[in-house]
Design a protein around this motif. Sequence first.
Motif, short mmCIF file in Angstrom:
data_model
loop_
_atom_site.label_atom_id
_atom_site.label_comp_id
_atom_site.label_asym_id
_atom_site.label_seq_id
_atom_site.Cartn_x
_atom_site.Cartn_y
_atom_site.Cartn_z
N UNK A 181 0.71 -1.30 -0.05
CA UNK A 181 -0.02 -0.10 0.31
C UNK A 181 1.30 1.21 0.31
N UNK A 182 1.94 1.43 0.64
CA UNK A 182 2.96 2.53 0.45
C UNK A 182 3.19 2.56 -0.60
N UNK A 183 3.92 1.24 -1.37
CA UNK A 183 3.94 1.58 -2.55
C UNK A 183 3.32 2.26 -3.72
N UNK A 184 1.96 2.21 -3.52
CA UNK A 184 0.75 2.61 -4.23
C UNK A 184 0.61 4.59 -3.85
N UNK A 185 1.05 4.93 -3.05
CA UNK A 185 1.07 5.98 -2.02
C UNK A 185 2.52 6.76 -2.64
N UNK A 186 2.84 6.34 -2.98
CA UNK A 186 4.79 6.70 -3.96
C UNK A 186 3.68 8.09 -4.59
N UNK A 187 3.57 7.42 -6.25
CA UNK A 187 2.92 8.53 -7.00
C UNK A 187 2.12 9.07 -5.96
N UNK A 232 10.68 12.18 -0.25
CA UNK A 232 8.83 11.38 -0.32
C UNK A 232 9.57 10.18 -0.21
N UNK A 233 10.33 9.69 -0.71
CA UNK A 233 10.43 8.37 -0.54
C UNK A 233 11.85 7.79 -0.02
N UNK A 234 11.90 9.00 1.03
CA UNK A 234 12.84 8.04 2.68
C UNK A 234 11.47 8.23 3.14
N UNK A 235 10.55 9.24 2.88
CA UNK A 235 9.80 8.73 4.49
C UNK A 235 8.71 7.79 4.52
N UNK A 236 8.29 7.39 3.06
CA UNK A 236 7.77 5.55 3.11
C UNK A 236 8.59 4.89 2.79
N UNK A 237 9.84 4.99 3.34
CA UNK A 237 10.69 3.93 3.01
C UNK A 237 10.81 3.95 4.05
N UNK A 238 10.87 4.77 5.31
CA UNK A 238 11.04 4.22 7.12
C UNK A 238 9.84 3.54 7.58
N UNK A 239 8.37 4.80 6.95
CA UNK A 239 7.20 3.78 7.46
C UNK A 239 7.22 2.62 6.48
N UNK A 251 9.24 0.71 9.42
CA UNK A 251 8.43 0.52 11.16
C UNK A 251 7.74 -0.52 10.79
N UNK A 252 5.98 -0.13 10.30
CA UNK A 252 5.23 -0.80 10.10
C UNK A 252 5.12 -2.25 9.41
N UNK A 253 5.62 -2.28 8.24
CA UNK A 253 5.60 -3.84 7.39
C UNK A 253 6.71 -4.55 8.62
N UNK A 254 8.16 -3.98 8.82
CA UNK A 254 8.96 -5.02 8.90
C UNK A 254 9.90 -5.40 7.83
N UNK A 284 10.79 0.39 0.72
CA UNK A 284 9.88 0.08 -0.01
C UNK A 284 9.71 -0.17 -0.96
N UNK A 285 10.93 -0.10 -1.93
CA UNK A 285 9.94 -1.11 -3.56
C UNK A 285 11.47 -2.02 -3.72
N UNK A 286 10.98 -3.04 -4.30
CA UNK A 286 11.48 -4.09 -4.77
C UNK A 286 12.94 -3.81 -5.78
N UNK A 287 14.03 -4.61 -5.73
CA UNK A 287 15.65 -3.96 -6.45
C UNK A 287 14.87 -3.52 -7.79
N UNK A 288 13.93 -4.66 -8.46
CA UNK A 288 14.58 -3.52 -9.82
C UNK A 288 13.70 -2.66 -10.18
N UNK A 289 12.63 -2.30 -9.63
CA UNK A 289 12.13 -0.70 -9.76
C UNK A 289 12.72 0.37 -8.71
#
Length: 313
Positions: A140-146, A199-206, A209-212, A216-221
């Motif tokens: 869901x956080x990946x979808x929130x990125x754009x 923006x990416x850093x904030x979502x990655x931190x989330x 912290x919350x998903x373990x 945030x993005x898999x390596x290819x992306x």
Amino acid sequence: MDTAKTGAYLASLRKAAGMTQQDAADRLGVSNKTVSKWESGGGFPDITVLPALAELYGVTADDILAGEPVRPGSGGGRVEQYLARRGELRWRIGFSAAALFLLAAIVFQGYVWSWLLAAGGAAAIWIGWGRCGGEEIRRRLVLLLPWAVGLVWYVLCYFQWALRLATALTEDYANGYSVIYYLAYMLRWDMLLVLLPAVYGLLRAAAVRWSGQGCLLNRPYLQVTGILWLISLAVEIVRWIVTLPPMQAFAATVFPSYFKSYQALWDKFAATLPFLYVPRITAAVGLTVLAVTALAVRRKNDAGAAQSKDEAA
């Protein structure tokens, strides 16, 4: 389903856990009368309370509905599956509404009330989020990125920071007003590029912290996105090198004192106007590359799954 059987089962679970009805009610956020009604067979717990109730007593939601432990493979997990499907539908509706709200806010950014649309988008995400964990949070956080990138663009447009900076930079030029909006558009795109890593850093931190999850993005992306961002920065540097000299020269010229000089400088400046399309082209190319990457990753995963299935057979 037997309410009396379920009630007796709940009472036995509560007593085995060493809790009173009031203790259980406090942990679940309900009244002790509600707990008493469940245990006396006066009704079933609401389906939204079942997961918390099952977690409190260390059983499954299907155990509670059946009034006894459900053996693995005998149809257990139906409640969890239903709640998962309902949660996913709720999230899709909320995210779709948020995307539409944000799109409308960007379209009507010139109006004072457009911030209400952006706020409505954020509220739709909050309402649609629901209960989830682990990989689902990361997805869901990946979808929130754009969506977050679009929100940053709206904020930059709404508060006109780029326009204010462009005005300050051109105030000493005689013809500066002629290039203000052109310069502001370039500065706004630059601000967005600079803010993207944050923006990416904030979502990655989330996500961490919350998903373990460790990313945030898999390596290819992540690799493709990083390369696209670096290319965008390089293109932007080239754009400034090409457009800044004629823009400065045109902004410093007064019309109609030196018409021929003015016209020549205008022609040179006008030749740089197609660079206004650079952000749109960059965004289109970026989305296309990401779509192709997603298709390639999916095909690779499907091929790997098929190979594993053949080896198992």
